[in-house]
Every structure is written in C-alpha cells, then in structure tokens.
Design a protein around this motif. Structure first.
Motif, PDB file in Angstrom:
ATOM      1  N   LYS A 369       0.824  -1.200   0.000  1.00 37.88           N
ATOM      2  CA  LYS A 369       0.000   0.000   0.000  1.00 37.88           C
ATOM      3  C   LYS A 369       0.865   1.259   0.000  1.00 37.88           C
ATOM      4  CE  LYS A 369      -4.163   1.757   2.297  1.00 37.88           C
ATOM      5  NZ  LYS A 369      -5.085   1.548   3.448  1.00 37.88           N
ATOM      6  N   ASP A 401      -8.235   0.712  -0.275  1.00 35.55           N
ATOM      7  CA  ASP A 401      -7.822  -0.687  -0.396  1.00 35.55           C
ATOM      8  C   ASP A 401      -6.816  -0.857  -1.534  1.00 35.55           C
ATOM      9  OD1 ASP A 401      -9.621  -1.451   1.568  1.00 35.55           O
ATOM     10  OD2 ASP A 401     -11.222  -1.862   0.150  1.00 35.55           O
ATOM     11  N   GLU A 403      -6.429  -2.912  -4.802  1.00 34.64           N
ATOM     12  CA  GLU A 403      -7.402  -3.530  -5.712  1.00 34.64           C
ATOM     13  C   GLU A 403      -6.692  -4.337  -6.801  1.00 34.64           C
ATOM     14  OE1 GLU A 403     -10.795  -4.029  -8.373  1.00 34.64           O
ATOM     15  OE2 GLU A 403     -10.151  -4.450  -6.337  1.00 34.64           O
ATOM     16  N   SER A 483     -12.278   2.179  -0.521  1.00 33.30           N
ATOM     17  CA  SER A 483     -12.920   0.906  -0.178  1.00 33.30           C
ATOM     18  C   SER A 483     -14.369   0.833  -0.635  1.00 33.30           C
ATOM     19  CB  SER A 483     -12.840   0.669   1.332  1.00 33.30           C
ATOM     20  OG  SER A 483     -13.417   1.750   2.036  1.00 33.30           O
TER      21      SER A 483
END
Length: 554
Positions: A369, A401, A403, A483
């Motif tokens: 991330k 998030d 993805e 998200s």
C-alpha cells in the motif's frame, strides 16, 4: 418563594449543616484535582477594587442546595467541591489547640451512616478502605497534608485567602423536586477541554501590567484573534489530515498543545493543561508572549509545509504511512536548513521502503500500500504543470484498499446472477470462443454450483488475457482505490470495473491518478483493447512504476 443566588465566603459555610443524598455520586476527586485547587488559591493574589475597600476574590463553581427540615441543607450539585473545602478547612483547624479550633460545617453522606464522624476524625495517617468514598477522601486528605508540608510555606496567608477571599456561588432552590433539579443540571454537562483551560491562562488579565490597561486589551485581542485564525485553519479537513491521523478533536488547536507537552500522561486527561499551567508559574507578560510565540511557530511551520507542494506530499506520505510523527519532523526541521530538511525527507522515504523490491512485492505484503501511495504522489509531483494536491483527508477517512486490476479466479461472487449479467455483455463475440462463452453464459443455471464455478473460471480467464495465475498478485496487477468503490464491484471483470470507476468519477468520487490511468488504458498501445488488461498493459504499467519510483525503491 423565588430561588436565592448569592456569593458566600468559604468561612461563612461553617454555619450550615449539609446532607448529600443517595442520588449523588460519591466523592471521586483525585489527589491531583485537590492539589490543583490548592495551587490555584495559593497563586491567587487579591487586589483592591478601585474606589472601594473590597478586594477581588477567587470564585469556586456553584453549590446548588435545597433547605430541608431541622436546618438541614440537601446538596443537589457541588458535593465534590464542598467535600474538598471541608477537607482543607479540617486540615487548617489542626494547627490550633482543640479549644481554639473553629466549628466547621457538618457534612453527612446519606449512603455512609458514619460519614460525619469519619470526617471529623481524619488524620494524615488514615488510609480508609472501608468503602470507596472513604478511600478517596482519605487519599485526598493525605495529599493536602503533603502539599502543606512544603518548606517556608506561608500557611497564614493561604488560610486568609481561602477563608475570606474564596467564595462559592450559592444557589438555594425552592423547587419541590430536588432529583429533577439534579437531572436538569447534569444532563449534557460537558467538561472543559485542555484548549479552553489553556486559553483562560493566556487571556487572564492578571498576567499583564496593570498600569497599561489599553495594552492589556490590545494584547488579549491579538492573542484571541490569532487563536481563532489557527483554529479556523486547522478546521480545514485537508490541512488537518495532512498533519494528523484520524483523530477527531473539537478544539483542534489542542493538537499543537499536545505536541508541545513533553510530559504527556495518557492517564491524565488534563496533562497538557497542567504542563502549560506549570509554565505559567511566573505570570508575567513576557511569559505569555514567549509561550504564544512558540505556539505560533508550530502553526506557521505546518502552514508553510501545507502550502509548499513538494513538502506537503512528502511529509504527508511519511505521516500517512506512520513512518514518522509530525513532532519528530518538526524537531528535525528546527536543526536543518530547508535544503537539508528536503534531503532528510527523501532519506526517510527510502528508509521506509528500503527492503522493497518491485519485482517481488505482492498483494498482502505490508509495504504494498505504501508503494502504491508513493507512486500516485510522485506521479502528481512529476507533472510540473499540475498544481493539484493529493487528498490525504480522503485517503485516511475512506480507508483505501489495494485492488486487483483483473479478477481473481478463486473469489466466487456472492450474487452470482448479478455478476454473470454484468460480465457477459463484455465478452468478445468476434471470436468463436467468445461466442461459445456468451452462449454458455446465457444458458447457465446459477443454482448449479458446479456449472457456475466452471463458467466463472472461464470468463475470468477470458478477460485476463493470458495472464498467468501465479502473477495475479504481482504489483503489475494492483492499484489503489477507495474501499467503497472496491466493495461496490467486488470481483467484477475488468471492463465492469472500468465502467464503474468512470461513473464514480463523474459523480465526484476521487479516483487516484494512477488507478484512473490504469482503467482508462493509458498504458496500452493504440488502439487499446478496452475490455482487457493485457500482458502488454501490465508490462508497461510495471515499467512506469519502476521509472517513477526509481529514486526510492529498488
């Protein structure tokens, strides 16, 4: 009969007999709170009121009472203060011989049968654990004894101020239902914050030269105006979440006060106020101005970082990833030139990602991330014609998030009928295998688990354009996304994800720049295959990651 509201000196309270009813909370003041009261009264300096023989007084908060039979007064609100006043008076009485001691007011707790006798016999050696009220009372009394044991302390001066220049707001009610009064007083009662208490320290006129009343008002107005400006700026969500995490604060200037507090005690909610109160022991105008100047230096430094695009993004990254704290960054900026500080930021970003290899990093790794966040930030910064700022407020509040760009085969959707309906319209029917796949999708019985699972796997393979299963979690198949959008389409096929992202952006949702580039096919050779994330796309995307991150990641 109308309610009575007046001021009474502490000394005049000895005339009364008080009763603390069962609906009241027991005695819960900590030794620290009692010592705070003692310190406040000790530091208070009564002065003559102009053109009168009266002096100023230290005012305690209200005591709300209701008279009962036999000259007994029920304490509706203020029993904590009243008990603490009794403890201080009781201690001061002990210096006199028994025949010379003053009569104190009576105090009875309804829930403690022998409370009055217990209070009268208090000594510093007693540590009563008979019940929770007696325990807290004995601990508070022990703290009072210790406080008065300071060498060279002028006890008589304190006693005079406490008895004759300390007053309570006396509110005597004649309403019939005391419990209703108590409820009305206490519903919605909000304790003062550290910021509100510290503001009172700064704006107290006793801190300034009494012979310069005009200058006092001007200085108070200046601090008050600058205080409001700082608070207003910190209420800007972009600014607040740039320097801070998800902490919510009513008075956001308190964040700066907390940073300055080197003695932070998490167990004490008023630790920061006590820190500043200690700094104000020498109550001079110079003390006020020096401390206020330091607060402004913190704010001005943060404001400078916020408005300087390169600093904003690199500092924002380090704070958002919990690599460094805003306090440590501020301290480092004080001992470095601006050029050195910029170099320091780059070094810290490299340190955060020092063990990362772009070729090996995968979905689920702790730094994935961070890599994607930095990729988005640097892509924005590298465009010299772009003046936009990365929204750290959205990043922190929307819980972004990681993805998968193309679908994962082993994640069966919850709503099979909807997933199939969305996916089949994008199947490439120009080729025979695509036409067969569309036909199977039209005939599929979604209640037949084996049939659906096989079709699901074939459709995902169709859109993944020869991507190897073992490469599905590589960085070249990952992007950053809020998200809500990610949950909205879950394991949708690439073209549906693309459609959803375009729609969400039209509706005002912030889509990270690099994620938008992925789904708008910026990494595809012309003409792009709109419905597919191909191996060629992945290779080009990976090369861009390498190019953008080359100064920070292996």
């Amino acid at each position: 009969m109308e309610n009575i509201l007046e001021l009474k000196t502490v000394n005049s309270l000895r005339e009364f007999n008080f009763f603390i009813p069962s609906y009241q909370r027991g005695y819960r003041w900590t030794p620290i709170e009692v010592i705070d009261l003692l310190n406040d009264i000790s530091e208070f300096k009564p002065r003559q009121i102009d053109d009168s023989e009266d002096k100023t007084w230290y005012c305690l908060q209200p005591i709300v009472i209701k008279k009962r039979e036999n000259d007994l007064y029920e304490v509706i609100d203020g029993q904590q203060r009243l008990t603490s006043i009794y403890l201080i008076l009781h201690y001061l009485n002990q210096i006199y011989t028994e025949e010379n001691r003053e009569k104190l007011f009576e105090l009875h707790y309804e829930t403690r049968n022998n409370s009055s006798a217990f209070l009268k016999k208090l000594t510093k050696e007693i540590s009563n654990t008979e019940n929770v009220d007696f325990f807290h009372i004995s601990e508070a009394y022990r703290a009072i004894n210790n406080w008065f044991s300071k060498p060279n302390f002028n006890r008589s001066d304190f006693e005079s101020k406490f008895k004759f220049n300390t007053k309570v707001i006396w509110y005597e009610s004649f309403e019939p239902d005391p419990i209703a009064i108590f409820t009305r007083i206490n519903i919605g009662k909000i304790p003062l914050t550290n910021a509100e208490l510290i503001k009172a320290l700064f704006l107290n006129s006793s801190n300034f030269d009494k012979n310069k009343t005009d200058k006092i008002r001007l200085k108070q107005l200046e601090i008050s105006t600058e205080w409001d400006t700082i608070e207003h700026t910190l209420q800007n969500e972009r600014f607040w979440y740039f320097i801070n995490g998800n902490k919510v604060s009513t008075n956001r200037i308190e964040f700066i006060f907390d940073l300055m507090n080197d003695e932070k005690d998490k167990a004490d909610v008023y630790s920061t106020f006590r820190f500043f109160n200690k700094k104000f022991q020498n109550k001079t105008q110079q003390t006020i101005e020096n401390n206020w100047a330091e607060i402004k230096r913190y704010f001005q430094r943060f404001n400078e970082w916020f408005n300087e695009r390169d600093l904003y993004h690199k500092i924002g990254y380090l704070i958002a990833t919990n690599s460094l704290t805003i306090r440590s960054l501020y301290d480092e900026s004080k001992i470095r030139t601006k050029t050195q500080f910029r170099e320091y930021l780059d070094i810290q970003i490299r340190n955060d990602l020092r063990n990362v290899s772009l070729e090996n990093i995968q979905y689920g790794d702790s730094k994935t991330k961070n890599v994607l966040l930095l990729y988005n930030i640097l892509t924005m910064l590298n465009n010299t014609r772009d003046n936009s700022y990365f929204p750290f407020d959205l990043y922190k509040n929307e819980k972004w998030d990681i993805e998968h760009i193309t679908s994962v085969k082993d994640t069966i959707p919850d709503n099979k009928i909807q997933w199939l309906s969305d996916a089949k319209v994008f199947i490439d029917v120009e080729k025979q295998e695509g036409r067969k796949l569309r036909s199977r999708a039209e005939r599929c019985d979604c209640t037949n688990e084996d049939e659906f699972n096989l079709l699901f796997s074939d459709i995902v393979a169709h859109f993944n354009a020869n991507v190897k299963d073992e490469d599905i979690n590589d960085i070249s198949n990952l992007a950053l996304l809020d998200s809500e959008t990610n949950r909205g389409y879950k394991n949708a096929v690439f073209p549906l994800k693309r459609k959803t992202i375009i729609t969400r952006e039209k509706e005002g949702t912030f889509i990270p720049l690099c994620t938008k580039n992925v789904f708008l096919k910026y990494f595809s050779e012309y003409p792009p295959k709109i419905s597919f994330w191909t191996q060629e796309d992945r290779d080009n995307y990976f090369q861009d990651l390498v190019k953008v991150l080359t100064n920070y990641v292996n």
